[in-house]
Design an enzyme around this catalytic site. Structure first.
Site, mmCIF file in Angstrom:
data_model
loop_
_atom_site.group_PDB
_atom_site.id
_atom_site.type_symbol
_atom_site.label_atom_id
_atom_site.label_comp_id
_atom_site.label_asym_id
_atom_site.label_seq_id
_atom_site.Cartn_x
_atom_site.Cartn_y
_atom_site.Cartn_z
ATOM 1 N N ASP A 143 -61.005 33.664 8.284
ATOM 2 C CA ASP A 143 -61.043 33.328 9.714
ATOM 3 C C ASP A 143 -60.953 31.814 9.944
ATOM 4 O O ASP A 143 -60.753 31.378 11.071
ATOM 5 C CB ASP A 143 -62.323 33.900 10.345
ATOM 6 C CG ASP A 143 -62.247 33.970 11.861
ATOM 7 O OD1 ASP A 143 -61.134 33.792 12.393
ATOM 8 O OD2 ASP A 143 -63.293 34.205 12.497
ATOM 9 N N ASP B 236 -55.445 31.469 20.751
ATOM 10 C CA ASP B 236 -55.513 30.635 19.552
ATOM 11 C C ASP B 236 -54.227 29.849 19.278
ATOM 12 O O ASP B 236 -54.099 29.209 18.242
ATOM 13 C CB ASP B 236 -55.910 31.498 18.342
ATOM 14 C CG ASP B 236 -56.774 30.731 17.356
ATOM 15 O OD1 ASP B 236 -57.339 29.704 17.746
ATOM 16 O OD2 ASP B 236 -56.851 31.162 16.183
ATOM 17 N N ARG C 50 -56.958 25.651 10.056
ATOM 18 C CA ARG C 50 -56.847 24.461 9.209
ATOM 19 C C ARG C 50 -55.807 24.641 8.111
ATOM 20 O O ARG C 50 -55.232 23.673 7.625
ATOM 21 C CB ARG C 50 -58.232 24.107 8.642
ATOM 22 C CG ARG C 50 -58.832 25.176 7.788
ATOM 23 C CD ARG C 50 -60.330 24.974 7.575
ATOM 24 N NE ARG C 50 -61.121 25.344 8.742
ATOM 25 C CZ ARG C 50 -62.440 25.203 8.837
ATOM 26 N NH1 ARG C 50 -63.119 24.687 7.830
ATOM 27 N NH2 ARG C 50 -63.084 25.564 9.924
ATOM 28 N N LYS D 44 -63.132 39.296 12.732
ATOM 29 C CA LYS D 44 -64.020 38.896 13.829
ATOM 30 C C LYS D 44 -64.724 40.117 14.411
ATOM 31 O O LYS D 44 -64.275 41.246 14.216
ATOM 32 C CB LYS D 44 -63.193 38.233 14.941
ATOM 33 C CG LYS D 44 -62.701 36.839 14.630
ATOM 34 C CD LYS D 44 -62.018 36.241 15.847
ATOM 35 C CE LYS D 44 -61.493 34.845 15.551
ATOM 36 N NZ LYS D 44 -62.564 33.863 15.296
HETATM 37 N N1 BES Z 1 -59.777 30.451 16.425
HETATM 38 C C1 BES Z 1 -61.064 30.308 15.881
HETATM 39 C C2 BES Z 1 -61.944 29.310 16.641
HETATM 40 C C3 BES Z 1 -62.258 29.650 18.083
HETATM 41 C C4 BES Z 1 -63.441 30.294 18.395
HETATM 42 C C5 BES Z 1 -61.405 29.281 19.097
HETATM 43 C C6 BES Z 1 -63.731 30.593 19.704
HETATM 44 C C7 BES Z 1 -61.694 29.566 20.412
HETATM 45 C C8 BES Z 1 -62.860 30.242 20.722
HETATM 46 C C9 BES Z 1 -60.990 29.828 14.426
HETATM 47 O O1 BES Z 1 -59.864 30.233 13.730
HETATM 48 C C10 BES Z 1 -62.185 30.370 13.717
HETATM 49 O O2 BES Z 1 -62.324 31.562 13.656
HETATM 50 N N2 BES Z 1 -63.028 29.495 13.196
HETATM 51 C C11 BES Z 1 -64.198 29.881 12.514
HETATM 52 C C12 BES Z 1 -64.371 28.963 11.334
HETATM 53 C C13 BES Z 1 -65.453 29.396 10.355
HETATM 54 C C14 BES Z 1 -65.087 30.695 9.694
HETATM 55 C C15 BES Z 1 -65.642 28.306 9.352
HETATM 56 C C16 BES Z 1 -65.388 29.774 13.462
HETATM 57 O O3 BES Z 1 -65.424 28.848 14.261
HETATM 58 O O4 BES Z 1 -66.255 30.634 13.417
HETATM 59 ZN ZN ZN Z 2 -58.158 30.573 14.872
HETATM 60 ZN ZN ZN Z 3 -60.067 32.162 12.844
#
Ligand code: BES
Ligand code: ZN
Ligand code: ZN
Length: 479
Positions: A329, A270, A333, A259
């Protein structure tokens, strides 16, 4: 925070401040021991959420605005509790009277419950790590009223807010401190205190259980993973069995698909789904709900150590399906896939998962609404009703089968990311692959509401405990 709340038949002599809830249409006619002209000049017109602290002939007095009488709901009472707790932090003992609002159509039980929730949620502060905390001085809040209905509302308000504040504490605890092992230890303690049975799987047991998603995410970490399973069994044998699944990523750095610094800064949140599940489970025996409930919590952080899962690696989930990880990231899931597979095996009447799953859901719905997806309209509708009743916002998104093709992989059964758009939905479609055919399932994406970047409603900055009140209301009406 050790605030005691109790019912009292009349304003207690020792109360340092007496607060009265008034609606705007009552303001001119109601007999108040304060100068109404001055009150109005200060801008107080009893709009919902207003509070005025003034002096009456018998001492400090608080007036809480409730808005127009026909618009009063539980949310108004919850907001009243919150503004009262926040405006009276310097007092030790206060009292509050909202009896003039307990007219037809307002349930004394739910009004009392909401006010008490508002008090405890509004007074919440995370001060554990401050060297000079200035906690609220409030020790006792006496609520004018009596009877079974108000008594039960009081008890419920105390219990539910305890569950919410537990979830907030867990989310607020730094990710380097609240590791999977520590989370599992806390869950074990909570289980003992609140009559739940608990099973904790360590790394070898997780391997034996073929949870390839959880192990794959954990590969980049020096912290051991855990899988926690908690069960609440009501005293009377129950007909229905509900499974709750909570995403427990104790810190999400993104793995090798790292990230940005900005994106990572709040990622201790998270495990907000896991916190909501544990917070909810911790209240079930207090409230003697009649449904059997099992909580499934996969726990790991998502780091980028030397042997971390690489983009292109393929993981095998507990139900046998293979997943090509193209973005590390999208880890939530993967751990949920194992948990949903396991939850499906016990053939529950319903599965609900809560997860801080996608930034896309935040983009779509903002901070005050969670995304709701699922396979069963009854379950979905019951969750919408629980949302209406509790004020925890939820909004349904579709799960169109035509989008499933976005998850097709060249080498495995599916990949862990979809296309550029509809990210909350493709995440939902991914999860659906791990729920047994015919098992009613709902997925709640809480990426927005789990964590407050700026304070709103009864939430200070940080963990909100979103989902606990929603789930408790849902479970209460489920059995
Ligand atoms: N934990 C994050 C989602 C998240 C983002 C939670 C902001 C709370 C605040 C999740 O694991 C993630 O990083 N998701 C990615 C998925 C993508 C790579 C398909 C996202 O949302 O960017
Ligand atoms: Zn996450
Ligand atoms: Zn993530």
């Amino acid at each position: 925070m050790m605030i005691e709340t109790k019912l009292t038949s009349k304003k207690p002599a020792r109360s340092e401040l007496h607060a009265i809830a008034v609606c705007s249409d009552q303001l001119d006619s109601i007999d108040l021991d304060v100068d109404k002209k001055t009150l109005k000049l200060t801008g107080f017109d009893a709009a919902a959420g207003q509070i005025s602290i003034t002096q009456s002939s018998s001492g400090p007095c608080g007036l809480i605005g409730m808005g127009a009488s026909e618009g009063i709901t539980d949310t108004t009472f919850r907001q009243a509790g919150t503004v009262l707790a926040r405006a009276t932090k310097g007092f030790k003992q206060i009292s509050v009277d909202f009896s003039s609002l307990l007219v037809e159509g307002v349930s004394a039980r739910s009004a009392t419950q909401a006010l008490v929730e508002g008090l405890y949620l509004g007074a919440y502060e995370y001060t554990k790590l401050k060297s000079d905390p200035k906690p609220t001085q409030l020790q006792l809040v006496s609520i004018v009223g009596s009877g079974r209905e108000m008594g039960s509302g009081l008890d419920r308000g105390i219990s539910t807010s305890r569950g919410v504040n537990l979830a907030r504490d867990l989310v607020n605890q730094p990710g380097g401190e609240l590791t999977p092992v520590v989370f599992a230890r806390i869950a074990t303690k909570i289980a003992k205190e609140h009559g739940l049975s608990i099973k904790v799987l360590d790394a070898p047991a997780i391997k034996k259980a073929k949870m390839g998603g959880l192990l794959g995410v954990n590969r980049g970490s020096t912290q051991q993973p855990r899988f926690v399973q908690l069960t609440y069994r009501p005293k009377k044998a129950s007909k229905k069995h509900l499974a709750l699944v909570g995403k427990g990523i104790t810190f999400d750095a993104g793995g090798l698909s790292i990230k940005t610094a900005q994106g990572m800064s709040t990622m201790k949140c998270d495990m907000g789904g896991a916190a909501a599940v544990l917070g909810t489970m911790s209240v079930l025996s207090d409230l003697s709900f009649p449904t059997r409930v099992t909580g499934y919590i996969p726990l790991t952080d998502n780091m980028l150590g030397g042997d971390a899962t690489r983009p292109g690696d393929v993981l095998k989930i507990r139900n046998g399906k293979t997943v090509e990880v193209l973005n590390t990231d999208a880890e939530g899931r993967l751990v949920l896939a194992d948990a949903l597979s396991l939850a499906s095996e016990s053939k529950p009447n319903g599965i609900i998962d809560l997860a801080t799953l996608t930034g896309a859901c935040m983009v779509a719905l903002g901070n005050e609404y969670a995304g709701l997806m699922g396979t069963d309209s009854d379950l979905i509708n019951q969750l919408k009703e629980a949302s209406e009743a509790t004020g925890e916002g939820i909004w349904e998104l579709p799960l169109p089968v035509s989008y499933r093709a976005q998850l097709d992989s060249d080498v495995a059964d599916m990949k862990n990311i979809g296309g550029s758009y509809g990210g909350a939905i493709t995440a939902g479609l991914f999860l659906k692959e791990f729920v047994a055919e015919g098992t009613p399932w709902a997925h709640i994406d809480i990426a927005g509401p789990a964590f407050a970047d700026t304070p709103w409603g009864n939430h200070p900055k940080g963990g909100t405990g979103y989902g606990v009140r929603l789930l408790l209301n849902f479970i209460e009406n489920y059995g």
